[in-house]
Scaffold this motif. Structure first.
Motif, PDB file in Angstrom:
ATOM      1  N   ARG A 354      -1.296  11.538  -4.753  1.00 48.56           N
ATOM      2  CA  ARG A 354      -1.525  11.103  -3.382  1.00 48.56           C
ATOM      3  C   ARG A 354      -0.474  11.709  -2.464  1.00 48.56           C
ATOM      4  N   VAL A 355      -0.804  11.775  -1.188  1.00 45.27           N
ATOM      5  CA  VAL A 355       0.148  12.194  -0.157  1.00 45.27           C
ATOM      6  C   VAL A 355       0.263  11.022   0.806  1.00 45.27           C
ATOM      7  N   VAL A 356       1.476  10.449   0.916  1.00 41.99           N
ATOM      8  CA  VAL A 356       1.634   9.200   1.657  1.00 41.99           C
ATOM      9  C   VAL A 356       2.698   9.333   2.742  1.00 41.99           C
ATOM     10  N   ASP A 357       2.561   8.491   3.756  1.00 37.72           N
ATOM     11  CA  ASP A 357       3.546   8.474   4.836  1.00 37.72           C
ATOM     12  C   ASP A 357       4.726   7.589   4.452  1.00 37.72           C
ATOM     13  N   GLU A 358       5.649   7.359   5.378  1.00 37.66           N
ATOM     14  CA  GLU A 358       6.859   6.610   5.063  1.00 37.66           C
ATOM     15  C   GLU A 358       6.583   5.149   4.726  1.00 37.66           C
ATOM     16  N   ASP A 359       5.396   4.653   5.085  1.00 34.96           N
ATOM     17  CA  ASP A 359       5.020   3.285   4.763  1.00 34.96           C
ATOM     18  C   ASP A 359       4.220   3.203   3.469  1.00 34.96           C
ATOM     19  N   GLY A 360       4.050   4.337   2.789  1.00 34.70           N
ATOM     20  CA  GLY A 360       3.293   4.347   1.546  1.00 34.70           C
ATOM     21  C   GLY A 360       1.799   4.399   1.724  1.00 34.70           C
ATOM     22  N   GLY A 371       2.877  14.266   4.593  1.00 38.36           N
ATOM     23  CA  GLY A 371       3.438  13.128   3.887  1.00 38.36           C
ATOM     24  C   GLY A 371       4.113  13.605   2.613  1.00 38.36           C
ATOM     25  N   GLU A 372       4.574  12.655   1.807  1.00 38.01           N
ATOM     26  CA  GLU A 372       5.219  13.016   0.538  1.00 38.01           C
ATOM     27  C   GLU A 372       4.233  12.884  -0.610  1.00 38.01           C
ATOM     28  N   ILE A 373       4.307  13.788  -1.561  1.00 40.98           N
ATOM     29  CA  ILE A 373       3.461  13.725  -2.749  1.00 40.98           C
ATOM     30  C   ILE A 373       4.029  12.675  -3.699  1.00 40.98           C
ATOM     31  N   VAL A 374       3.165  11.764  -4.142  1.00 41.04           N
ATOM     32  CA  VAL A 374       3.523  10.793  -5.172  1.00 41.04           C
ATOM     33  C   VAL A 374       2.462  10.871  -6.269  1.00 41.04           C
ATOM     34  N   VAL A 375       2.826  10.451  -7.478  1.00 43.16           N
ATOM     35  CA  VAL A 375       1.913  10.648  -8.603  1.00 43.16           C
ATOM     36  C   VAL A 375       2.045   9.529  -9.624  1.00 43.16           C
ATOM     37  N   ARG A 376       0.912   9.183 -10.220  1.00 44.40           N
ATOM     38  CA  ARG A 376       0.874   8.321 -11.399  1.00 44.40           C
ATOM     39  C   ARG A 376       0.084   9.047 -12.479  1.00 44.40           C
ATOM     40  N   GLY A 377       0.570   9.014 -13.702  1.00 42.59           N
ATOM     41  CA  GLY A 377      -0.136   9.652 -14.800  1.00 42.59           C
ATOM     42  C   GLY A 377       0.573   9.390 -16.107  1.00 42.59           C
ATOM     43  N   ASN A 378      -0.160   9.526 -17.199  1.00 43.78           N
ATOM     44  CA  ASN A 378       0.411   9.258 -18.507  1.00 43.78           C
ATOM     45  C   ASN A 378       1.450  10.286 -18.928  1.00 43.78           C
ATOM     46  N   SER A 396       9.900   4.014  -6.457  1.00 43.24           N
ATOM     47  CA  SER A 396       9.636   2.918  -5.513  1.00 43.24           C
ATOM     48  C   SER A 396       9.959   3.219  -4.056  1.00 43.24           C
ATOM     49  N   GLU A 397      10.453   4.412  -3.742  1.00 42.82           N
ATOM     50  CA  GLU A 397      10.984   4.640  -2.403  1.00 42.82           C
ATOM     51  C   GLU A 397       9.938   4.420  -1.314  1.00 42.82           C
ATOM     52  N   ARG A 398       8.756   5.008  -1.463  1.00 40.92           N
ATOM     53  CA  ARG A 398       7.693   4.818  -0.468  1.00 40.92           C
ATOM     54  C   ARG A 398       6.563   3.940  -0.990  1.00 40.92           C
ATOM     55  N   LEU A 399       6.294   4.072  -2.293  1.00 38.76           N
ATOM     56  CA  LEU A 399       5.139   3.394  -2.874  1.00 38.76           C
ATOM     57  C   LEU A 399       5.489   2.956  -4.281  1.00 38.76           C
ATOM     58  N   GLU A 400       5.456   1.679  -4.529  1.00 35.92           N
ATOM     59  CA  GLU A 400       5.842   1.121  -5.813  1.00 35.92           C
ATOM     60  C   GLU A 400       4.953   1.657  -6.941  1.00 35.92           C
ATOM     61  N   GLY A 401       5.600   2.064  -8.042  1.00 34.68           N
ATOM     62  CA  GLY A 401       4.855   2.442  -9.234  1.00 34.68           C
ATOM     63  C   GLY A 401       4.427   3.888  -9.306  1.00 34.68           C
ATOM     64  N   TYR A 402       4.772   4.696  -8.312  1.00 29.04           N
ATOM     65  CA  TYR A 402       4.435   6.117  -8.307  1.00 29.04           C
ATOM     66  C   TYR A 402       5.727   6.929  -8.359  1.00 29.04           C
ATOM     67  N   TYR A 403       5.696   8.018  -9.112  1.00 34.47           N
ATOM     68  CA  TYR A 403       6.844   8.911  -9.076  1.00 34.47           C
ATOM     69  C   TYR A 403       6.790   9.718  -7.777  1.00 34.47           C
ATOM     70  N   HIS A 404       7.924   9.790  -7.091  1.00 41.38           N
ATOM     71  CA  HIS A 404       8.011  10.481  -5.804  1.00 41.38           C
ATOM     72  C   HIS A 404       8.511  11.897  -6.021  1.00 41.38           C
ATOM     73  N   MET A 405       7.681  12.870  -5.663  1.00 42.78           N
ATOM     74  CA  MET A 405       7.974  14.270  -5.969  1.00 42.78           C
ATOM     75  C   MET A 405       9.052  14.876  -5.075  1.00 42.78           C
ATOM     76  N   GLY A 406       9.265  14.306  -3.881  1.00 39.44           N
ATOM     77  CA  GLY A 406      10.238  14.884  -2.967  1.00 39.44           C
ATOM     78  C   GLY A 406       9.718  16.078  -2.205  1.00 39.44           C
ATOM     79  N   ASP A 407       8.427  16.393  -2.359  1.00 38.64           N
ATOM     80  CA  ASP A 407       7.810  17.506  -1.644  1.00 38.64           C
ATOM     81  C   ASP A 407       6.919  16.962  -0.535  1.00 38.64           C
ATOM     82  N   LEU A 408       7.011  17.568   0.635  1.00 40.95           N
ATOM     83  CA  LEU A 408       6.186  17.173   1.772  1.00 40.95           C
ATOM     84  C   LEU A 408       4.972  18.080   1.835  1.00 40.95           C
ATOM     85  N   ALA A 409       3.805  17.477   2.003  1.00 45.21           N
ATOM     86  CA  ALA A 409       2.565  18.232   1.871  1.00 45.21           C
ATOM     87  C   ALA A 409       1.487  17.683   2.787  1.00 45.21           C
TER      88      ALA A 409
END
Length: 538
Positions: A354-360, A371-378, A396-409
């Motif tokens: 997903r690509v999310v804003d500062e509010d997730g 927004g920032e790329i976040v990801v969930r996966g096995n 947890s920085e923007r969205l709980e339970g997703y790894y935050h990639m630190g890349d803006l996209a």
């Protein structure tokens, strides 16, 4: 039914079904079958247990892409030890930190790099030191091959293992502070290997060329996937473009991985020397680290006749989580495929990107809203080794339970992700992560440096390279008290060579916010003014 997913399954399967088939072409020309590779791994397992290595102990591997790396990795994992590969381009101080941080009990180091470990061996908890050429290394090192000769391959005992146990620790260069050890479980490694087997179309008749370092998240999982498929490993000691073409032709290579930098090097070599670009097999190549320019894709696909697969990820995510190899979204052979292949693409199977804003919240799928790329996966990591606070922040920085990639996209209406900039100031040069913070801290140690900012600057060969903007103590860029070359030499003496800034520019001041925070974005914008994006895509 529930069957534990274990990394040892990959070699077990290859030995069971491909015992007499060639498994590995070593750099010295020796060819090993899967039965032979398996026996050497068994012997290393027995040798480790004879030296007191138990389940959960950490075993480091410092090696270019040789058969020893494969044997050491599987030999360690078969006794439940945690495979801990190290970047052989680092410095003794780097190794001191990593070996101590992970509490490494044993290390196999290639003779070319063992001196960097010998220099700090009294500082680390490691007790067992093995190398491929003990006579070439000063200090008390055991011969890997002699240890194997002395070991009984039937003597080791494989402990019971659980898929949720950590089996690898991969150190990644962070943007701040010390490197972080990425903990990956049997389950995460296994499922990632399954995913690349599908998306990279790996089969038992593949011939894989090891140009991608095996230490990079276990070679992007290829130490597992290629082995489990029963395909062939062709080893190298790094990238030599002439050798790469020789191997492709002579060994009928069908698949390899290469950063855009390596692809450009291959293109330059072929333009000068010509020659066939394939053997008897069609070639496909996976690239990541930075999006390849259209000119690179054209060279690879139209001049070389290879199929390019652009993928994306991070050490923490397996690494691979997306692919732009989505053939129903472009016409094969048509120019519109370049626009798709340059994107980071869509999520792998079972991967939520997903690509999310500062509010997730998800940004608009309009190809414009950042927004920032976040990801969930096995395939995503379990945690950082001994860094619970960093782990919590990463998930947890923007969205709980997703790894935050630190890349803006941005993301388009079909879900294709395209990176626009990096949230953190990491520099990716030739596929290697370089921390701008580390370089700034090093430059600050020089007497003439009053202030400094390091950013990625475009580079034709490496995609991007560090550039330092330095405010001298004199305040006068024309009378700085040192030359740019002197500052580069100062840094080169203190960090790994590849991290050294390609350029140092003296300036009177750095752009800052009202609170004094340096605005690196303005510096990057200036440096990348002639480029499509500011992420080292050249």
């Amino acid at each position: 039914m529930h069957k534990p997913l274990l990394t040892t399954d990959f070699l077990d399967r290859a030995r069971r079904h491909y015992a007499d088939e060639e498994a590995v072409l070593a750099v010295d020309g020796t060819r090993y079958t899967y039965a032979e590779l398996g026996e050497r791994a068994d012997r290393f397992s027995a040798a480790l247990q004879a030296r007191g290595i138990e389940k959960g102990d950490r075993v480091a591997v410092l090696d270019p892409n040789t058969h020893y790396h494969l044997e050491a990795a599987y030999g360690a994992m078969q006794v439940g030890a945690v495979h801990t590969p190290l970047n052989y381009r680092l410095t003794p101080d780097d190794f001191s930190y990593m070996l101590s941080d992970a509490g490494v009990d044993a290390i196999y180091a290639d003779a070319e790099y063992a001196a960097n470990v010998e220099a700090i061996r009294d500082e680390v908890p490691t007790e067992t030191f093995l190398t491929n050429d003990a006579d070439a290394v000063e200090g008390d090192w055991e011969s890997f091959d002699a240890a194997l000769d002395d070991a009984d391959p039937d003597a080791y005992e494989r402990p019971e293992m659980d898929e949720d146990e950590v089996i690898t620790i991969n150190y990644t260069s962070g943007t701040t502070g010390d490197p972080k050890g990425v903990c990956r479980t049997h389950r995460a490694e296994t499922l990632h290997a399954y995913l690349i087997s599908i998306h990279q179309e790996i089969t038992d008749d593949d011939v894989y060329l090891w140009t991608l370092p095996m230490f990079h998240v276990n070679g992007w999982g290829h130490i597992y996937a290629i082995t489990g498929a029963g395909a062939r490993h062709v080893c190298t000691r790094g990238v030599d473009v002439a050798e790469t073409f020789d191997r492709i032709r002579g060994e009928d290579i069908s698949y390899f991985c290469a950063a855009p930098t390596v692809l450009n090097m291959l293109g330059d070599h072929h333009a000068e020397h010509g020659g066939a670009t394939t053997g008897d097999n069609d070639v496909r190549v996976a690239t990541a680290g930075a999006a390849p320019p259209e000119a690179t894709i054209r060279t690879v696909e139209e001049e070389f006749g290879w199929e390019l697969k652009h993928v994306y990820g991070a050490t923490e995510t397996g690494p691979l989580i997306t692919t732009s190899d989505a053939k129903r979204h472009f016409d094969e052979g048509a120019d519109d495929r370049f626009a798709v292949k340059k994107t980071q693409g869509i999520g792998y199977l079972g991967t939520e990107v997903r690509v999310v804003d500062e509010d997730g919240e998800d940004v608009a799928a309009d190809g414009e809203t950042i927004g920032e790329i976040v990801v969930r996966g096995n395939q995503v990591m379990d945690r950082y080794w001994n860094k619970p606070e960093a782990t919590e922040e990463a998930f947890s920085e923007r969205l709980e339970g997703y790894y935050h990639m630190g890349d803006l996209a941005v993301v388009d209406e079909d879900g294709f992700v395209s990176i626009q900039d990096r949230k953190k100031d990491i520099i990716i040069s030739g596929g290697e992560n370089i921390s701008s913070i580390e370089l700034e801290d090093t430059l600050f140690e020089h007497d003439v440096v009053s202030d400094v900012a390091v950013i990625p600057a475009p580079d034709e060969r490496w995609g991007e390279t560090p550039k330092a903007f330095v405010v001298p103590e004199s305040g006068d860029p024309d009378d700085a008290g040192a030359t740019p070359e002197e500052l580069k030499a100062f840094v080169r003496d203190r960090v790994a060579d590849y991290k050294t800034p390609g350029e140092v520019e003296f300036v009177a001041e750095l752009p800052t916010t009202a609170t004094g925070k340096i605005q690196k974005y303005e510096l990057r914008e200036r440096e990348w003014d002639e480029e499509d994006r500011m992420v080292g895509e050249g």
